[in-house]
Design a protein around this motif. Sequence first.
Motif, PDB file in Angstrom:
ATOM      1  N   GLU A 192       0.816  -1.213   0.000  1.00  0.00           N
ATOM      2  CA  GLU A 192       0.000   0.000   0.000  1.00  0.00           C
ATOM      3  C   GLU A 192       0.853   1.268   0.000  1.00  0.00           C
ATOM      4  OE1 GLU A 192      -4.167   1.509   0.562  1.00  0.00           O
ATOM      5  OE2 GLU A 192      -3.230  -0.294  -0.203  1.00  0.00           O
TER       6      GLU A 192
ATOM      7  N   GLU B  69       1.147   4.368  -6.970  1.00  0.00           N
ATOM      8  CA  GLU B  69      -0.246   4.407  -7.418  1.00  0.00           C
ATOM      9  C   GLU B  69      -1.192   3.886  -6.337  1.00  0.00           C
ATOM     10  OE1 GLU B  69      -1.317   5.982 -10.087  1.00  0.00           O
ATOM     11  OE2 GLU B  69       0.786   6.506 -10.340  1.00  0.00           O
ATOM     12  N   SER B  70      -0.771   2.842  -5.622  1.00  0.00           N
ATOM     13  CA  SER B  70      -1.592   2.351  -4.513  1.00  0.00           C
ATOM     14  C   SER B  70      -1.694   3.406  -3.417  1.00  0.00           C
ATOM     15  CB  SER B  70      -0.989   1.066  -3.935  1.00  0.00           C
ATOM     16  OG  SER B  70      -0.987   0.036  -4.906  1.00  0.00           O
TER      17      SER B  70
ATOM     18  N   ASP C  77      -4.073   6.096  -4.648  1.00  0.00           N
ATOM     19  CA  ASP C  77      -5.454   5.597  -4.595  1.00  0.00           C
ATOM     20  C   ASP C  77      -6.003   5.637  -3.169  1.00  0.00           C
ATOM     21  OD1 ASP C  77      -5.480   5.142  -7.299  1.00  0.00           O
ATOM     22  OD2 ASP C  77      -5.005   3.007  -7.146  1.00  0.00           O
TER      23      ASP C  77
ATOM     24  N   ALA D 164      -6.229   9.708  -2.141  1.00  0.00           N
ATOM     25  CA  ALA D 164      -7.035  10.599  -2.991  1.00  0.00           C
ATOM     26  C   ALA D 164      -8.415  10.893  -2.403  1.00  0.00           C
ATOM     27  CB  ALA D 164      -7.167  10.005  -4.396  1.00  0.00           C
TER      28      ALA D 164
ATOM     29  N   VAL E 221      -4.123  15.303  -5.339  1.00  0.00           N
ATOM     30  CA  VAL E 221      -3.394  14.115  -5.798  1.00  0.00           C
ATOM     31  C   VAL E 221      -1.955  14.475  -6.165  1.00  0.00           C
ATOM     32  CG1 VAL E 221      -3.264  12.338  -7.594  1.00  0.00           C
ATOM     33  CG2 VAL E 221      -5.468  12.904  -6.552  1.00  0.00           C
TER      34      VAL E 221
END
Length: 276
Positions: A30, A35-36, A39, A42, A92
């Motif tokens: 995580e 990107e994890s 995600d 965000a 982000v």
Amino acid sequence: MLRTAFATLFVLLGCLLAGPAVAAFVLVEEITDQESYLDAVAPLADDPEVRTAVADQLSAAVDGSVPEAARQLVDQSITSFVESDRFRPTWVELNREAHPQVLGLLRDDGGGLAVEGDAVVLDLGVVATDLKARFVADGVPLADRIPEIDAQVELMSGPAVRQAVPSFELLEQLSIWLPVAAIGLIVLGLVLSARRGTTLVVTGFGLVVVMLLMVLARWFLRSELAARSPSPELAGPFYDALTSTLSVVLWVVCAIGGVFVIVGGIIAQRASRRAR
């Protein structure tokens, strides 16, 4: 009896390893994968506490650069921006820039961590620049004369993070081997046992107890991290976001342990009837 005793020892060791194994496997994936990570954080752009904290920091940085008569209009413009759809992509990008800081802090890599006061910092300077253009469009007096704005939010302090995750590097190294060892010991114990039903019950209880302890530890560390961080209103939601998947997995494994108890009880009861 000796086989069952060794089998019980193996499954108990496997259950003890299951807690850190789940934490290592989930958290490392995580947090280290960008990107994890994005995600996970965000959705915080929609969190009222996060929005309020960012708006307050921006207002504090900007208000000193505008006439006093215009500050109310400035604060309204900032609040309007933070609550608009434009804030999410900006949020982000802020966290994309902060991700290397998070990794550096967790790995205690001081050489690659350009932060102030040993803390992860969200640099709101880009947001402030965009807001300056928004002030001009909204008709804020003398908005075009506002100098460059330096706005930063200290998110998490180093000591607080290292107390919550004392050895992230070790977790990274063991994120594969710990789950393999935990599963291997439990399977070995079940195969070796002469009373598999009873051993399965012990395994289930062991998993339930260890997972519940991990849930309590997550809750305790969350309160400690928030209390020791410079911006608790941000640190708490960040911690929740980064450990939400871990929380789900812990409860899933806990439920699996409950199933083991039920199935093991049925098997043990049938074996007892056959023996009689």
